[in-house]
Motif scaffolding. Structure first.
Motif, mmCIF file in Angstrom:
data_model
loop_
_atom_site.group_PDB
_atom_site.id
_atom_site.type_symbol
_atom_site.label_atom_id
_atom_site.label_comp_id
_atom_site.label_asym_id
_atom_site.label_seq_id
_atom_site.Cartn_x
_atom_site.Cartn_y
_atom_site.Cartn_z
ATOM 1 N N LEU A 14 1.179 -1.389 0.279
ATOM 2 C CA LEU A 14 -0.115 0.095 -0.099
ATOM 3 C C LEU A 14 0.658 1.126 -0.065
ATOM 4 O O LEU A 14 0.475 2.061 -0.648
ATOM 5 C CB LEU A 14 -0.801 -0.101 0.566
ATOM 6 N N GLN A 15 2.016 0.913 0.430
ATOM 7 C CA GLN A 15 2.466 2.176 0.495
ATOM 8 C C GLN A 15 3.656 2.396 -0.568
ATOM 9 O O GLN A 15 3.509 3.821 -1.443
ATOM 10 C CB GLN A 15 3.941 2.055 1.250
ATOM 11 N N THR A 16 3.445 1.944 -1.511
ATOM 12 C CA THR A 16 4.013 1.657 -2.962
ATOM 13 C C THR A 16 3.114 1.954 -3.713
ATOM 14 O O THR A 16 3.358 2.635 -4.403
ATOM 15 C CB THR A 16 4.261 0.733 -3.306
ATOM 16 N N LEU A 17 1.611 1.718 -3.583
ATOM 17 C CA LEU A 17 0.507 2.161 -4.631
ATOM 18 C C LEU A 17 0.337 4.220 -4.249
ATOM 19 O O LEU A 17 0.321 4.726 -4.973
ATOM 20 C CB LEU A 17 -0.157 1.838 -4.002
ATOM 21 N N ARG A 18 0.331 3.792 -3.157
ATOM 22 C CA ARG A 18 0.581 5.792 -2.389
ATOM 23 C C ARG A 18 1.951 6.160 -3.003
ATOM 24 O O ARG A 18 1.433 7.251 -4.027
ATOM 25 C CB ARG A 18 0.935 5.502 -1.440
ATOM 26 N N THR A 19 3.073 5.836 -3.438
ATOM 27 C CA THR A 19 3.722 6.573 -3.844
ATOM 28 C C THR A 19 3.884 6.185 -5.458
ATOM 29 O O THR A 19 4.352 7.686 -5.876
ATOM 30 C CB THR A 19 5.278 5.741 -3.307
ATOM 31 N N SER A 20 3.441 5.451 -5.854
ATOM 32 C CA SER A 20 2.739 5.340 -8.118
ATOM 33 C C SER A 20 1.663 6.662 -7.933
ATOM 34 O O SER A 20 1.211 6.349 -8.835
ATOM 35 C CB SER A 20 2.612 3.981 -7.613
ATOM 36 N N GLY A 21 1.115 6.988 -6.897
ATOM 37 C CA GLY A 21 -0.481 8.142 -6.916
ATOM 38 C C GLY A 21 -1.128 7.721 -7.079
ATOM 39 O O GLY A 21 -2.463 8.207 -7.851
ATOM 40 N N TYR A 22 -1.415 6.244 -6.240
ATOM 41 C CA TYR A 22 -2.394 5.858 -5.720
ATOM 42 C C TYR A 22 -3.598 6.505 -4.808
ATOM 43 O O TYR A 22 -3.100 7.092 -3.582
ATOM 44 C CB TYR A 22 -2.804 4.193 -5.956
ATOM 45 N N GLN A 23 -4.863 6.891 -4.710
ATOM 46 C CA GLN A 23 -5.666 7.013 -3.750
ATOM 47 C C GLN A 23 -5.893 5.408 -2.703
ATOM 48 O O GLN A 23 -6.108 5.060 -3.459
ATOM 49 C CB GLN A 23 -6.754 8.210 -4.247
ATOM 50 N N VAL A 24 -5.402 6.344 -1.975
ATOM 51 C CA VAL A 24 -6.333 4.826 -0.476
ATOM 52 C C VAL A 24 -6.907 5.025 0.037
ATOM 53 O O VAL A 24 -6.958 5.617 1.316
ATOM 54 C CB VAL A 24 -4.679 4.017 -0.064
ATOM 55 N N LEU A 25 -8.075 4.283 0.177
ATOM 56 C CA LEU A 25 -9.428 4.230 0.723
ATOM 57 C C LEU A 25 -9.684 3.214 1.518
ATOM 58 O O LEU A 25 -9.291 2.525 1.509
ATOM 59 C CB LEU A 25 -10.319 4.803 -0.568
ATOM 60 N N GLY A 26 -9.109 3.117 3.033
ATOM 61 C CA GLY A 26 -10.178 2.668 4.091
ATOM 62 C C GLY A 26 -11.392 2.319 4.489
ATOM 63 O O GLY A 26 -12.289 3.344 3.283
ATOM 64 N N THR A 27 -11.578 1.666 5.202
ATOM 65 C CA THR A 27 -13.213 1.776 5.371
ATOM 66 C C THR A 27 -13.005 0.864 7.214
ATOM 67 O O THR A 27 -12.836 0.604 7.400
ATOM 68 C CB THR A 27 -14.496 0.213 4.381
ATOM 69 N N GLY A 28 -14.091 1.673 7.264
ATOM 70 C CA GLY A 28 -14.758 1.284 9.025
ATOM 71 C C GLY A 28 -16.373 2.164 8.811
ATOM 72 O O GLY A 28 -16.772 2.401 8.637
#
Length: 257
Positions: free
Chosen positions: A176-190
């Motif tokens: 997930l860190q790599t995805l963020r660095t690659s420009g992904y928005q990361v959305l969690g759920t709760g």
């Protein structure tokens, strides 16, 4: 390759078809696929079975598809077939195939669902089928999530798993860190009070959406990696939804970006 008849439950050629657990199949990088629709969809996705075990009706209807193919074809009468498989085989065929490889992170698409500790085959299979239906073509699963390639999950997905890009992550936090660095928005759920309604959040073109387990939700260690933690607005007396139901609601939004 002509079909070979199986006449005994003890025939070593059908040993793999008797396996009900995934451990030995996973060790040998194999999967079991059953029902005509799912087997044929696997083939339509470009995957050739190593072997099939079928009744005569399936071979009468579809045997021509296996002509000239590097696939061992076995057949048995229905009573013996059901003893080999271990249950009533309503659909007449079971296939042994090579297990798809876990993809590199860079091979996944821009619409990405992340499964974190989802451990029921029915949920995993239903989520995969919903991804396929709604245009989310990539799946990232951690090692606590049940493999989408176990027999029941494949069947519940109705073969959609063979049209989805899948990566099994040994370190979800790092991925997930790599995805963020690659420009992904990361959305969690709760469901915590400080989460955001999903219908009030703009989903980015490159988006990774995390679905956690029903019992415990998303791992708390992942919260700090999220651009936002979102929730589905519900009536006060309902505190959560089945993982596949929640995923279906959110995938409608993710698939539309």
């Amino acid at each position: 390759m002509p079909a070979e008849k199986i006449s005994s439950l003890d025939d070593p050629r059908v040993y793999k078809f008797t396996l009900q657990k995934d451990k030995e199949l996973a060790r040998d990088q194999e999967i079991i696929v059953d029902s005509p629709k799912v087997v044929l969809r696997m083939m339509d996705a470009g995957r050739t079975p190593k072997a099939i075990l079928a009744n005569q009706k399936f071979l009468d209807d579809h045997g021509q598809r296996f002509e000239g193919m590097d696939c061992q074809v076995y057949w048995a009468d229905v009573p013996l077939l059901e003893k080999i498989v271990g249950h009533r085989l309503h659909h007449g065929v079971i296939a042994l195939a090579e297990r798809p490889e876990s993809l590199k992170l860079s091979a996944l698409g821009h619409r990405l669902l992340v499964l974190n500790g989802v451990n029921k085959a029915e949920n995993v299979g239903t989520i995969v089928r919903t991804c396929d239906a709604l245009g989310v073509d990539s799946l990232l699963v951690d090692e606590r999530t049940l493999s989408p390639f176990i027999r029941r999950a494949i069947r519940v997905s109705m073969g959609s798993i063979f049209r989805i890009k899948v990566r099994t992550s040994a370190d979800l936090f790092s991925d997930l860190q790599t995805l963020r660095t690659s420009g992904y928005q990361v959305l969690g759920t709760g469901i915590a009070p400080d989460t955001h309604r999903f219908d009030k959040i703009d989903f980015a073109k490159k988006c990774a959406l995390i679905i956690g387990s029903e019992g415990f939700g998303m791992d708390s260690a992942l919260v700090g990696l999220c651009d936002a933690v979102i929730k589905i607005p519900m009536r006060d007396h309902v505190d959560s939804l089945n993982a596949s139901v929640a995923a279906g609601i959110l995938l409608q939004r993710l698939g539309a970006i």
